[in-house]
Design a protein around this motif. Structure first.
Motif, PDB file in Angstrom:
ATOM      1  N   LYS A   1       0.818  -1.204   0.000  1.00  0.00           N
ATOM      2  CA  LYS A   1       0.000   0.000   0.000  1.00  0.00           C
ATOM      3  C   LYS A   1       0.853   1.255   0.000  1.00  0.00           C
ATOM      4  O   LYS A   1       0.419   2.318  -0.434  1.00  0.00           O
TER       5      LYS A   1
ATOM      6  N   ASN B   1      -6.240  -5.741  -1.471  1.00  0.00           N
ATOM      7  CA  ASN B   1      -6.650  -4.341  -1.481  1.00  0.00           C
ATOM      8  C   ASN B   1      -8.010  -4.176  -2.141  1.00  0.00           C
ATOM      9  O   ASN B   1      -8.285  -4.787  -3.169  1.00  0.00           O
TER      10      ASN B   1
ATOM     11  N   TYR C   1      -6.794   7.577  -0.445  1.00  0.00           N
ATOM     12  CA  TYR C   1      -5.442   7.307  -0.944  1.00  0.00           C
ATOM     13  C   TYR C   1      -4.906   8.491  -1.741  1.00  0.00           C
ATOM     14  O   TYR C   1      -3.773   8.918  -1.548  1.00  0.00           O
TER      15      TYR C   1
END
Length: 235
Positions: A70, A88, A132
């Protein structure tokens, strides 16, 4: 054809099928039922991505890459590659999705004619429910005549490859520290003026034709960028 073969071999590398060395050209020719020239062109695409190294008289070996993570953005495999894995769950929230005429700031990096038509996509991307990044991207309608909202919610590059056979053959990338403007910060739920890591990218297909330009602003904690350089030979 060779681009599809290259992408299939790259998937095999990422999935761990080829961990050390590629099969021989003859074996790959048999697997894909194509000519040696097609296999060599496919291998050249993979080599240019930095995934292979050639040892004279021995063949092509797979460069060791960081494990999918990640917090590691692998520029060799593609900036979003680490996000697409069984561990994910990547989701998107569309902020803006429309068509615009290219302004001077976009004409230059994409090498477009003034007022060329582009798809504009601004979206927030969440990894396992946590923000993100925010992606501001533009796609030439010359290469991508139609882009549905379903693709914008998922993988745009997968849609383009499957429907228009447009595959990335080269990229120009700049990593920099960006200061979030008020509207950007508001959309992302961040403080205006906050500095974040950003990736500016122009993607090309075919004979160096630009089809995509984007700037991505990352806010996920602890991010690092990975790249791979080639040795330079001097004559």
């Amino acid at each position: 054809m060779y681009h599809e073969i290259a992408e299939d071999i790259i998937r095999s590398i990422h999935e761990g099928l080829y961990t050390d060395k590629l099969p021989t050209e003859a074996e790959l020719m048999a697997t894909y039922d194509v000519s040696r020239n097609t296999i060599r062109r496919a291998i050249d695409v993979i080599y240019q991505r930095g995934l292979l190294r050639r040892i004279q008289g021995s063949g092509y070996y797979v460069n060791k890459m960081p494990q999918p993570s990640k917090t590691v953005i692998n520029l060799v495999a593609g900036a979003g590659a680490s996000l697409h894995s069984p561990d994910n769950h990547l989701t998107s929230r569309i902020v803006t999705f429309d068509k615009i005429k290219a302004d001077p700031e976009l004409v230059q990096p994409m090498k477009l004619q003034p007022d060329s038509e582009l798809y504009r996509v601004v979206r927030l991307r969440y990894l396992n429910g946590q923000l993100y990044c925010m992606e501001e991207a533009y796609y030439s309608t010359g290469a991508v005549p139609y882009l549905p909202v379903e693709a914008v919610n998922g993988s745009i590059f997968d849609f383009i490859a499957e429907n228009y056979h447009v595959h990335i053959t080269a990229s120009e990338e700049y990593i920099f520290l960006a200061t979030l403007a008020h509207d950007q910060a508001t959309v992302m739920g961040q403080q205006p003026g906050k500095q974040v890591l950003a990736l500016e990218q122009t993607n090309f297909y075919g004979n160096s034709v630009a089809f995509n330009y984007s700037t991505t602003y990352f806010v996920y904690p602890g991010l690092r960028f990975y790249s791979h350089s080639f040795p330079v030979s001097h004559s």
